[in-house]
Design an enzyme around this catalytic site. Structure first.
Site, PDB file in Angstrom:
ATOM      1  N   LYS A 206       0.825  -1.215   0.000  1.00 41.56           N
ATOM      2  CA  LYS A 206       0.000   0.000   0.000  1.00 41.56           C
ATOM      3  C   LYS A 206       0.862   1.269   0.000  1.00 41.56           C
ATOM      4  CE  LYS A 206      -4.226  -2.144   1.554  1.00 41.56           C
ATOM      5  NZ  LYS A 206      -5.236  -2.360   2.596  1.00 41.56           N
ATOM      6  N   ARG A 242      -2.936 -10.225   5.061  1.00 40.97           N
ATOM      7  CA  ARG A 242      -3.407 -10.350   3.678  1.00 40.97           C
ATOM      8  C   ARG A 242      -2.307  -9.798   2.777  1.00 40.97           C
ATOM      9  NH1 ARG A 242      -5.740  -7.171  -0.123  1.00 40.97           N
ATOM     10  NH2 ARG A 242      -7.433  -8.047  -1.365  1.00 40.97           N
TER      11      ARG A 242
HETATM   12  N1  HH2 Z   1      -7.199  -4.249   1.053  1.00 43.88           N
HETATM   13  C1  HH2 Z   1      -7.542  -4.289  -0.254  1.00 43.88           C
HETATM   14  C2  HH2 Z   1      -8.641  -5.056  -0.674  1.00 43.88           C
HETATM   15  N2  HH2 Z   1      -9.353  -5.782   0.209  1.00 43.88           N
HETATM   16  N3  HH2 Z   1      -9.722  -6.526   2.426  1.00 43.88           N
HETATM   17  C3  HH2 Z   1      -9.384  -6.510   3.705  1.00 43.88           C
HETATM   18  N4  HH2 Z   1     -10.082  -7.240   4.599  1.00 43.88           N
HETATM   19  N5  HH2 Z   1      -8.321  -5.767   4.171  1.00 43.88           N
HETATM   20  C4  HH2 Z   1      -7.574  -4.996   3.340  1.00 43.88           C
HETATM   21  O1  HH2 Z   1      -6.646  -4.309   3.825  1.00 43.88           O
HETATM   22  C5  HH2 Z   1      -7.902  -4.981   1.944  1.00 43.88           C
HETATM   23  C6  HH2 Z   1      -9.001  -5.771   1.514  1.00 43.88           C
HETATM   24  C7  HH2 Z   1      -6.753  -3.515  -1.264  1.00 43.88           C
HETATM   25  O2  HH2 Z   1      -5.759  -4.310  -1.862  1.00 43.88           O
HETATM   26  P1  HH2 Z   1      -5.881  -5.046  -3.265  1.00 43.88           P
HETATM   27  O3  HH2 Z   1      -6.960  -6.078  -3.245  1.00 43.88           O
HETATM   28  O4  HH2 Z   1      -4.548  -5.557  -3.629  1.00 43.88           O
HETATM   29  O5  HH2 Z   1      -6.228  -3.925  -4.297  1.00 43.88           O
HETATM   30  P2  HH2 Z   1      -7.564  -3.535  -5.059  1.00 43.88           P
HETATM   31  O6  HH2 Z   1      -8.589  -3.168  -4.038  1.00 43.88           O
HETATM   32  O7  HH2 Z   1      -7.156  -2.369  -5.926  1.00 43.88           O
HETATM   33  O8  HH2 Z   1      -8.026  -4.717  -5.852  1.00 43.88           O
END
Ligand code: HH2
Length: 264
Positions: A206, A242
């Protein structure tokens, strides 16, 4: 928890596991790398991301869940804010609903979680994904996030979700200033752990990592900071992290644990 985003636009792995065949190969890799859970997402939650219609989101994730299920018993969580997507995912074999809106996105989210009887991750977010980074404000970020998560857990239990199915997540980067909010929140994780629910921590790659590291580091150059954050979470007692980089994180956690176990 290893991340598999079946999206064209996720902030780090958007487009990499797209279309579905590539996502299955990635899921296999994360399983081989030592993941304990796979988190599948069909809609990006990054600031400014365009919403994905329900049917498209289902079409992105359900075939992948079925394909993983056909060859592995690995627990799968579905990263969605939409009750219909959660229902389709659970029917296909997902065991956990990971909801960044903490079951607030739709009027029937709470009832659906209770009906599905699956695990639920309740995540804190100030605002909503499109606008959440505009002007986040807190008097005491740790206290406010803890109070929010406790209240959402109460709401879930009141709706019929079993206590032992509830996980909470402080939502690093979701409606939080890079430095002023994310860092105290990670430093205060013990107070989130003290709520008594398993805590999931998501900070992999992030942007606050770049902000701490002098700025201008793209997501590709944030692995070291991601691992540092995962270890800080482990030290605070979180139940899961995660991450995009399962192999490297598993190794870091194993070494950290081995050192802890050798303390006299
Ligand atoms: N962060 C993201 C997405 N889902 N869910 C939980 N529970 N906690 C988190 O910190 C979290 C999450 C963001 O990351 P990513 O899925 O890699 O990116 P994007 O939302 O752009 O798909």
């Amino acid at each position: 928890m290893g991340v598999v985003n079946v999206t064209p636009d996720s902030f780090y792995d958007g487009g990499r596991h797209w279309p579905e065949g590539a996502a299955l190969a990635h899921a296999r890799r994360l399983i081989a790398d030592g993941a304990d859970i796979l988190d599948l997402g069909g809609e990006s939650t990054r600031p400014g991301a365009e919403p994905v219609p329900e049917a498209d989101e289902i079409a992105r994730v359900v075939p992948l869940i079925r394909a993983i299920r056909a060859e592995s018993a690995m627990p799968i969580s579905i990263d969605t804010m939409k009750p219909a997507v959660a229902r389709a995912a659970v029917a296909a074999g997902a065991a956990i609903w990971n909801d960044v809106s903490a079951l607030r996105h739709a009027p029937d989210s709470l009832a659906m979680a209770a009906e599905l009887g699956c695990g639920v991750v309740l995540m804190h977010m100030q605002g909503e994904p499109r606008t959440m980074q505009a002007e986040p404000h807190y008097e005491d970020v740790v206290a406010e996030v803890a109070a929010f998560l406790a209240a959402r857990a109460e709401a879930a239990m009141a709706a019929g979700v079993a206590r032992e199915r509830i996980w909470v997540d402080p939502g690093v980067g979701f409606g939080k200033h890079m430095i002023r909010h994310n860092l105290p929140l990670i430093a205060g994780l013990e107070r989130i752990v003290a709520l008594g629910f398993p805590v999931l921590l998501g900070l992999s790659r992030k942007s606050f990592i770049s902000a701490v590291d002098g700025g201008g580091r793209p997501a590709e150059a944030r692995l070291g900071g991601s691992i540092a954050g995962a270890l800080a979470g482990a030290a605070a007692g979180v139940a899961a992290v995660r991450v995009h980089d399962v192999r490297e994180t598993v190794q870091a956690l194993r070494v950290w644990r081995a050192i802890e176990a050798a303390r006299v």
